[in-house]
Scaffold this motif. Structure first.
Motif, PDB file in Angstrom:
ATOM      1  N   ALA A  10      -1.918  -3.875 119.315  1.00  0.00           N
ATOM      2  CA  ALA A  10      -2.486  -3.210 120.504  1.00  0.00           C
ATOM      3  C   ALA A  10      -3.977  -3.520 120.595  1.00  0.00           C
ATOM      4  O   ALA A  10      -4.824  -2.701 120.247  1.00  0.00           O
ATOM      5  CB  ALA A  10      -2.230  -1.711 120.437  1.00  0.00           C
ATOM      6  N   TYR A  44       2.268  -0.626 116.220  1.00  0.00           N
ATOM      7  CA  TYR A  44       2.317  -0.879 114.786  1.00  0.00           C
ATOM      8  C   TYR A  44       0.932  -0.793 114.158  1.00  0.00           C
ATOM      9  O   TYR A  44       0.022  -1.548 114.526  1.00  0.00           O
ATOM     10  CB  TYR A  44       2.961  -2.248 114.512  1.00  0.00           C
ATOM     11  CG  TYR A  44       3.330  -2.460 113.059  1.00  0.00           C
ATOM     12  CD1 TYR A  44       3.939  -1.452 112.324  1.00  0.00           C
ATOM     13  CD2 TYR A  44       3.079  -3.667 112.435  1.00  0.00           C
ATOM     14  CE1 TYR A  44       4.274  -1.639 110.994  1.00  0.00           C
ATOM     15  CE2 TYR A  44       3.425  -3.869 111.109  1.00  0.00           C
ATOM     16  CZ  TYR A  44       4.015  -2.835 110.391  1.00  0.00           C
ATOM     17  OH  TYR A  44       4.357  -3.026 109.067  1.00  0.00           O
ATOM     18  N   LYS A  46      -2.033   0.103 114.157  1.00  0.00           N
ATOM     19  CA  LYS A  46      -3.380   0.368 114.674  1.00  0.00           C
ATOM     20  C   LYS A  46      -3.434   0.250 116.198  1.00  0.00           C
ATOM     21  O   LYS A  46      -2.565  -0.363 116.819  1.00  0.00           O
ATOM     22  CB  LYS A  46      -4.386  -0.594 114.066  1.00  0.00           C
ATOM     23  CG  LYS A  46      -4.050  -2.056 114.332  1.00  0.00           C
ATOM     24  CD  LYS A  46      -5.228  -2.958 114.106  1.00  0.00           C
ATOM     25  CE  LYS A  46      -5.595  -3.015 112.648  1.00  0.00           C
ATOM     26  NZ  LYS A  46      -6.636  -3.999 112.379  1.00  0.00           N
ATOM     27  N   CYS A  73       1.729  -8.774 120.443  1.00  0.00           N
ATOM     28  CA  CYS A  73       0.489  -9.140 121.143  1.00  0.00           C
ATOM     29  C   CYS A  73      -0.641  -9.367 120.138  1.00  0.00           C
ATOM     30  O   CYS A  73      -1.800  -9.041 120.408  1.00  0.00           O
ATOM     31  CB  CYS A  73       0.082  -8.051 122.135  1.00  0.00           C
ATOM     32  SG  CYS A  73       1.346  -7.606 123.317  1.00  0.00           S
ATOM     33  N   GLN A  75      -3.104 -11.787 117.617  1.00  0.00           N
ATOM     34  CA  GLN A  75      -3.734 -13.095 117.754  1.00  0.00           C
ATOM     35  C   GLN A  75      -2.671 -14.160 117.448  1.00  0.00           C
ATOM     36  O   GLN A  75      -1.753 -13.914 116.669  1.00  0.00           O
ATOM     37  CB  GLN A  75      -4.871 -13.266 116.747  1.00  0.00           C
ATOM     38  CG  GLN A  75      -5.960 -12.218 116.785  1.00  0.00           C
ATOM     39  CD  GLN A  75      -5.668 -11.029 115.887  1.00  0.00           C
ATOM     40  OE1 GLN A  75      -4.543 -10.544 115.820  1.00  0.00           O
ATOM     41  NE2 GLN A  75      -6.687 -10.537 115.216  1.00  0.00           N
ATOM     42  N   ALA A  82       3.983 -11.624 111.924  1.00  0.00           N
ATOM     43  CA  ALA A  82       4.458 -10.318 112.427  1.00  0.00           C
ATOM     44  C   ALA A  82       5.956 -10.395 112.720  1.00  0.00           C
ATOM     45  O   ALA A  82       6.718  -9.466 112.420  1.00  0.00           O
ATOM     46  CB  ALA A  82       3.680  -9.914 113.685  1.00  0.00           C
ATOM     47  N   ASN A 102      -0.328 -17.804 125.474  1.00  0.00           N
ATOM     48  CA  ASN A 102      -0.131 -18.882 126.450  1.00  0.00           C
ATOM     49  C   ASN A 102      -0.013 -20.237 125.777  1.00  0.00           C
ATOM     50  O   ASN A 102       0.405 -21.208 126.388  1.00  0.00           O
ATOM     51  CB  ASN A 102      -1.329 -18.925 127.413  1.00  0.00           C
ATOM     52  CG  ASN A 102      -1.149 -17.953 128.566  1.00  0.00           C
ATOM     53  OD1 ASN A 102      -0.071 -17.877 129.148  1.00  0.00           O
ATOM     54  ND2 ASN A 102      -2.189 -17.215 128.892  1.00  0.00           N
ATOM     55  N   PRO A 124       0.573 -13.875 130.106  1.00  0.00           N
ATOM     56  CA  PRO A 124      -0.090 -13.765 131.413  1.00  0.00           C
ATOM     57  C   PRO A 124      -1.184 -14.797 131.607  1.00  0.00           C
ATOM     58  O   PRO A 124      -2.004 -15.006 130.717  1.00  0.00           O
ATOM     59  CB  PRO A 124      -0.702 -12.360 131.352  1.00  0.00           C
ATOM     60  CG  PRO A 124      -0.927 -12.098 129.903  1.00  0.00           C
ATOM     61  CD  PRO A 124       0.117 -12.856 129.152  1.00  0.00           C
ATOM     62  N   THR A 127      -7.235 -13.145 132.179  1.00  0.00           N
ATOM     63  CA  THR A 127      -8.120 -12.902 131.052  1.00  0.00           C
ATOM     64  C   THR A 127      -8.398 -11.399 130.935  1.00  0.00           C
ATOM     65  O   THR A 127      -8.614 -10.723 131.943  1.00  0.00           O
ATOM     66  CB  THR A 127      -9.424 -13.731 131.199  1.00  0.00           C
ATOM     67  OG1 THR A 127     -10.269 -13.446 130.103  1.00  0.00           O
ATOM     68  CG2 THR A 127     -10.164 -13.471 132.494  1.00  0.00           C
TER      69      THR A 127
HETATM   70  N1  LIG Z   1      -7.100 -11.440 125.929  1.00  0.00           N
HETATM   71  C1  LIG Z   1      -6.686 -12.273 126.842  1.00  0.00           C
HETATM   72  O1  LIG Z   1      -7.369 -12.533 127.835  1.00  0.00           O
HETATM   73  C2  LIG Z   1      -5.325 -12.929 126.719  1.00  0.00           C
HETATM   74  C3  LIG Z   1      -4.774 -13.552 127.850  1.00  0.00           C
HETATM   75  C4  LIG Z   1      -3.529 -14.157 127.748  1.00  0.00           C
HETATM   76  C5  LIG Z   1      -2.858 -14.148 126.532  1.00  0.00           C
HETATM   77  N2  LIG Z   1      -3.435 -13.545 125.454  1.00  0.00           N
HETATM   78  C6  LIG Z   1      -2.694 -13.566 124.173  1.00  0.00           C
HETATM   79  O2  LIG Z   1      -2.413 -12.237 123.752  1.00  0.00           O
HETATM   80  C7  LIG Z   1      -2.505 -12.146 122.325  1.00  0.00           C
HETATM   81  C8  LIG Z   1      -3.494 -11.062 121.966  1.00  0.00           C
HETATM   82  O3  LIG Z   1      -4.789 -11.396 122.462  1.00  0.00           O
HETATM   83  P1  LIG Z   1      -5.936 -10.279 122.479  1.00  0.00           P
HETATM   84  O4  LIG Z   1      -7.113 -10.868 123.149  1.00  0.00           O
HETATM   85  O5  LIG Z   1      -5.339  -9.011 122.968  1.00  0.00           O
HETATM   86  O6  LIG Z   1      -6.236 -10.161 120.908  1.00  0.00           O
HETATM   87  P2  LIG Z   1      -6.938  -8.951 120.138  1.00  0.00           P
HETATM   88  O7  LIG Z   1      -7.771  -8.124 121.059  1.00  0.00           O
HETATM   89  O8  LIG Z   1      -7.582  -9.547 118.931  1.00  0.00           O
HETATM   90  O9  LIG Z   1      -5.727  -8.007 119.690  1.00  0.00           O
HETATM   91  C9  LIG Z   1      -4.828  -8.339 118.683  1.00  0.00           C
HETATM   92  C10 LIG Z   1      -4.624  -7.088 117.866  1.00  0.00           C
HETATM   93  O10 LIG Z   1      -3.479  -7.276 117.018  1.00  0.00           O
HETATM   94  C11 LIG Z   1      -3.780  -6.679 115.756  1.00  0.00           C
HETATM   95  N3  LIG Z   1      -2.863  -7.228 114.757  1.00  0.00           N
HETATM   96  C12 LIG Z   1      -2.862  -8.460 114.187  1.00  0.00           C
HETATM   97  N4  LIG Z   1      -1.824  -8.598 113.360  1.00  0.00           N
HETATM   98  C13 LIG Z   1      -1.144  -7.420 113.397  1.00  0.00           C
HETATM   99  C14 LIG Z   1       0.020  -6.937 112.747  1.00  0.00           C
HETATM  100  N5  LIG Z   1       0.714  -7.702 111.891  1.00  0.00           N
HETATM  101  N6  LIG Z   1       0.410  -5.671 113.017  1.00  0.00           N
HETATM  102  C15 LIG Z   1      -0.272  -4.892 113.887  1.00  0.00           C
HETATM  103  N7  LIG Z   1      -1.382  -5.280 114.542  1.00  0.00           N
HETATM  104  C16 LIG Z   1      -1.817  -6.534 114.292  1.00  0.00           C
HETATM  105  C17 LIG Z   1      -5.223  -7.084 115.547  1.00  0.00           C
HETATM  106  O11 LIG Z   1      -5.832  -6.367 114.520  1.00  0.00           O
HETATM  107  P3  LIG Z   1      -6.955  -7.142 113.606  1.00  0.00           P
HETATM  108  O12 LIG Z   1      -8.085  -7.483 114.535  1.00  0.00           O
HETATM  109  O13 LIG Z   1      -7.295  -6.131 112.568  1.00  0.00           O
HETATM  110  O14 LIG Z   1      -6.300  -8.369 113.072  1.00  0.00           O
HETATM  111  C18 LIG Z   1      -5.784  -6.757 116.934  1.00  0.00           C
HETATM  112  O15 LIG Z   1      -6.103  -5.393 117.066  1.00  0.00           O
HETATM  113  C19 LIG Z   1      -2.925 -13.545 121.816  1.00  0.00           C
HETATM  114  O16 LIG Z   1      -1.792 -14.229 121.395  1.00  0.00           O
HETATM  115  C20 LIG Z   1      -3.518 -14.191 123.043  1.00  0.00           C
HETATM  116  O17 LIG Z   1      -3.360 -15.583 123.059  1.00  0.00           O
HETATM  117  C21 LIG Z   1      -4.643 -12.925 125.511  1.00  0.00           C
END
Ligand SMILES: NC(=O)c1ccc[n+]([C@@H]2O[C@H](COP(=O)([O-])OP(=O)(O)OC[C@H]3O[C@@H](n4cnc5c(N)ncnc54)[C@H](OP(=O)(O)O)[C@@H]3O)[C@@H](O)[C@H]2O)c1
Length: 273
Positions: A10, A44, A46, A73, A75, A82, A102, A124, A127
């Motif tokens: 999350a 999950y 956090k 969702c 990284q 996961a 993506n 999606p 951004t």
């Molecule tokens: N943000 C965007 O604009 C965007 C757009 C399209 C697609 N996406 C995709 O969406 C995904 C997430 O991006 P985001 O920007 O939302 O990343 P983010 O803000 O870093 O969020 C990911 C979260 O997942 C947590 N996490 C990692 N491993 C975990 C596990 N095993 N169990 C529970 N939590 C866990 C992370 O905690 P820690 O930091 O402690 O590891 C972090 O809080 C990526 O694959 C990205 O490519 C993002």
């Protein structure tokens, strides 16, 4: 009964996805409620921004067991791990698992598929930045966007329904071509930022008064509107379009190092078909 969903990861995207799903007409939040279109079961371990903390659990078996749809969702580098953890610790058969990268394909979810889950990447083209304290979370930032999707047909059907509920469209893509869409998205978003960074530096160089990048906003907006109405190729204006090469040479004479290299490369790219 609503569709029960859980989230692993999350963060920026996961938090906004939860919020948008719970704001679909007749949805309900929290692990004990029901009756809406979407019902949040668990997150999950956090919640990066502290939302929906009542739904955070450390038990991945429970998280999977109580949900019909699980979004991973995390990284990119943590998706496979996961998925493997969920596959090893729960019975995912018949459940739908998505990841939202993506860049990566549904292959990241193979461990779950081998145990009978329906899997797909469902990501999606948008951004999402962090949700800071006191910052309003937009109700549905997915409205009007495209999701890329590829994977099992059962999961793709669910992806279409979810996207429809969010007011979004789904583009079903070939697994081997997904990376090309991701390159296009990086160009459209990340490289736009790179070019704006160059513009901002030039404004700073111009000295006092130093206006902010916002003085360019009307120019940026009109350029995007031209692209929307005329297409990319027909939207170019400026010295290159007018073949005023002396002006381009003058610009290059004012730039140094990486900035000159980038300006030259972009100008040459404008001339390519
Ligand atoms: N943000 C965007 O604009 C965007 C757009 C399209 C697609 N996406 C995709 O969406 C995904 C997430 O991006 P985001 O920007 O939302 O990343 P983010 O803000 O870093 O969020 C990911 C979260 O997942 C947590 N996490 C990692 N491993 C975990 C596990 N095993 N169990 C529970 N939590 C866990 C992370 O905690 P820690 O930091 O402690 O590891 C972090 O809080 C990526 O694959 C990205 O490519 C993002």
């Amino acid at each position: 009964m609503g569709r029960k969903f859980s989230i692993i990861g999350a963060g920026n995207l996961g938090t906004r996805l939860i919020h948008a799903l719970l704001n679909c007409p007749a949805s309900s939040g929290g692990s004990s409620s029901g009756g809406g279109r979407y019902e949040l079961k668990h997150l999950y371990k956090k919640s990066k921004f502290g939302y929906y903390t009542a739904s955070v659990v450390d038990d991945i078996e429970l998280l999977v067991r109580e949900a019909d749809i699980i979004f991973i969702c995390t990284q990119e580098s943590k998706i496979r791990e996961a998925a493997e953890e969920a596959a090893a610790s729960s019975n995912p058969a018949g459940k739908i698992f998505f990841h939202t990268s993506n860049c990566l394909t549904s292959d990241q979810l193979l461990s779950l598929k081998l145990k009978g889950a329906y899997t797909a990447s469902f990501s999606p083209l948008q951004t999402f930045t962090g949700v800071g304290p006191g910052e309003d979370m937009e109700l549905n930032p997915f409205n009007g966007i495209y999701f890329l999707a590829e994977g099992d047909k059962e999961a793709l059907q669910a992806a279409r329904e979810i996207a429809g509920d969010l007011g979004a469209a789904v583009l079903i893509v070939d697994k081997d071509k997904k990376i090309d869409y991701h390159i296009a998205a990086v160009c459209a978003s990340n490289f736009l930022i790179a070019v704006l960074k160059l513009a901002e530096r030039q404004l700073h160089k111009a000295g006092e008064p130093t206006p902010g990048i916002e003085i360019m906003f009307p120019l940026i907006r009109q350029t995007l509107e031209n692209v929307a109405s005329r297409g990319v190729a027909e939207s170019l204006t400026g010295p290159f379009k007018r073949k005023e090469m002396a002006i381009i040479d003058k610009h290059l004479g004012r730039l140094e190092g990486d900035e000159a290299v980038l300006y030259k490369a972009l100008t040459e790219f404008l001339g390519k078909d």
